[in-house]
Design an enzyme around this catalytic site. Structure first.
Site, PDB file in Angstrom:
ATOM      1  N   ASP A   1       0.859  -1.180   0.000  1.00 29.98           N
ATOM      2  CA  ASP A   1       0.000   0.000   0.000  1.00 29.98           C
ATOM      3  C   ASP A   1       0.901   1.238   0.000  1.00 29.98           C
ATOM      4  O   ASP A   1       2.120   1.141   0.232  1.00 29.98           O
ATOM      5  CB  ASP A   1      -0.876  -0.049   1.255  1.00 29.98           C
ATOM      6  CG  ASP A   1      -1.664   1.222   1.484  1.00 29.98           C
ATOM      7  OD1 ASP A   1      -2.311   1.704   0.537  1.00 29.98           O
ATOM      8  OD2 ASP A   1      -1.613   1.741   2.615  1.00 29.98           O
TER       9      ASP A   1
ATOM     10  N   LYS B   1      -8.694  -4.336  -4.094  1.00 32.05           N
ATOM     11  CA  LYS B   1      -7.257  -4.474  -4.368  1.00 32.05           C
ATOM     12  C   LYS B   1      -6.886  -5.927  -4.654  1.00 32.05           C
ATOM     13  O   LYS B   1      -6.114  -6.216  -5.567  1.00 32.05           O
ATOM     14  CB  LYS B   1      -6.429  -3.967  -3.183  1.00 32.05           C
ATOM     15  CG  LYS B   1      -6.403  -2.456  -3.012  1.00 32.05           C
ATOM     16  CD  LYS B   1      -5.452  -2.073  -1.884  1.00 32.05           C
ATOM     17  CE  LYS B   1      -5.410  -0.579  -1.645  1.00 32.05           C
ATOM     18  NZ  LYS B   1      -4.418  -0.203  -0.614  1.00 32.05           N
TER      19      LYS B   1
END
Length: 271
Positions: A13, A195
Site C-alpha cells: 500500500d 485491491k
C-alpha cells in the site's frame, strides 16, 4: 521453506505504509526497493489513490512496477499502460448522493482527469505535495452524469462516516464494495472492485500465485489483500481495530520508522 525462497512478489500500500506522514518515500525505502528489483522480485503498489496522483509518487522509486489504483478500479503496467479499468454507473452514484448526507461531510467523485467535490478540503490537498490531479468545485444536484471511478467521503469524526456507511448500505444492498482507507476516509466502489481482485489479475498475467506474495498495509481497504497473501504484515500505525481483526498477522514498525523497507531488508534481502 524459508521466506526468501518462497516469496517472488512484493505488494505494498502507499499511504500509511510505504509513505511517511509527509506522504513521501524515504531515501532508504527507495534503495531497498531498487535492490528488490535488482533481485528480480515482481513489485506491485496497490493504493486507494487515483492513478494521476499515485504515478508521480511511485516514480520516485525509479523502478518498473505494477500500479493498482482507486482500490482496484485501475491497473497500470510497468510501462504505464492501462491494463484494466472499471467505473461506477451514474445512476448508482446518483442514488447515493440523493440520500440525506450531513453537509459537513466532504464528498468527492474521482474521475479520469479531475476530482469533483462539494467543498474545498485543505486536509485532502495535503496528500498531493505536487498537484497532478486537480479538484473542481461542483453542485452534484446540477450534474446529469455522475459516473466515476469511486465515491469518497471524508470527515474528522469517524462516527459520522460510520453513520453514512450504514445509511448507504441499508439503501443499496449488494451494489457496492466499501472501505475505510483511513478512519476519516470512507470510499465506495463497485462491488467487483477490490485491491485483491486487481492483484489476482496481475499475478495470473505474470504466472504467480498469492502463496508467492508478501504484502504490507495499514487500512481496511488492504484487508482482503493481506488475507489473500502468502505472507502479510500490518503496519504499527494501523488502527487498533484492524490489528485486532487481523490478530493472526504480524505487526511491524510504523511507516515513519520505515517499517516496510526494514522488514524487507532483514527478511528478504538479508541485509
Amino acid at each position: 521453506m524459508i521466506l526468501k525462497e518462497k516469496i517472488k512478489v512484493v505488494i505494498s500500500d502507499l499511504d500509511g505504509t510505504l509513505l511517511n506522514s509527509d506522504h513521501k518515500i524515504s531515501h532508504y525505502t527507495k534503495t531497498v526497493f531498487q535492490e528488490l528489483h535488482n533481485q528480480n522480485y515482481l513489485i506491485i503498489v496497490a493504493t486507494g489513490r487515483h492513478h494521476l496522483d499515485a504515478m508521480p509518487i511511485v516514480a520516485g522509486l525509479d523502478i518498473p512496477l505494477y500500479l493498482v489504483t482507486s482500490n482496484g478500479a485501475r491497473i497500470h503496467s510497468p510501462e504505464k499502460e492501462l491494463l484494466f479499468s472499471f467505473d461506477m454507473e451514474s445512476n448508482a452514484i446518483k442514488s447515493v448522493l440523493s440520500l440525506d448526507i450531513d453537509p459537513e461531510i466532504t464528498t468527492v467523485l474521482f474521475r479520469e482527469n479531475v476530482w469533483l467535490t462539494n467543498k474545498h478540503n485543505e486536509k485532502l490537498n495535503e496528500f498531493q505535495p505536487e498537484v497532478n490531479y486537480h479538484p473542481e468545485l461542483v453542485d452534484f444536484s446540477s450534474l446529469e452524469d455522475l459516473s466515476a471511478i469511486k465515491v469518497f467521503f471524508t470527515h474528522p469524526k469517524h462516527s459520522k462516516l460510520i453513520e453514512l456507511r450504514d445509511k448507504i448500505l441499508e439503501n443499496h444492498t449488494g451494489i457496492f464494495s466499501h472501505a475505510f482507507s483511513l478512519p476519516f476516509c470512507l470510499e465506495f466502489m463497485d462491488k467487483s472492485v477490490d485491491k485483491s481482485v486487481a492483484i489476482a489479475k496481475i499475478l495470473e498475467k505474470e504466472n504467480f500465485v498469492f502463496e508467492q506474495t508478501i504484502s504490507f498495509g495499514d487500512g481496511y481497504n488492504d484487508e482482503n489483500m493481506l488475507k489473500s497473501s502468502g505472507k502479510a504484515l500490518v503496519m504499527g500505525n494501523a488502527p487498533e481495530s484492524l490489528k485486532n481483526k487481523l490478530s493472526h498477522l504480524e505487526v511491524i514498525m510504523t511507516n515513519d520508522n520505515e517499517g516496510v523497507a526494514k522488514y524487507i531488508a532483514q527478511e528478504l534481502l538479508n541485509n
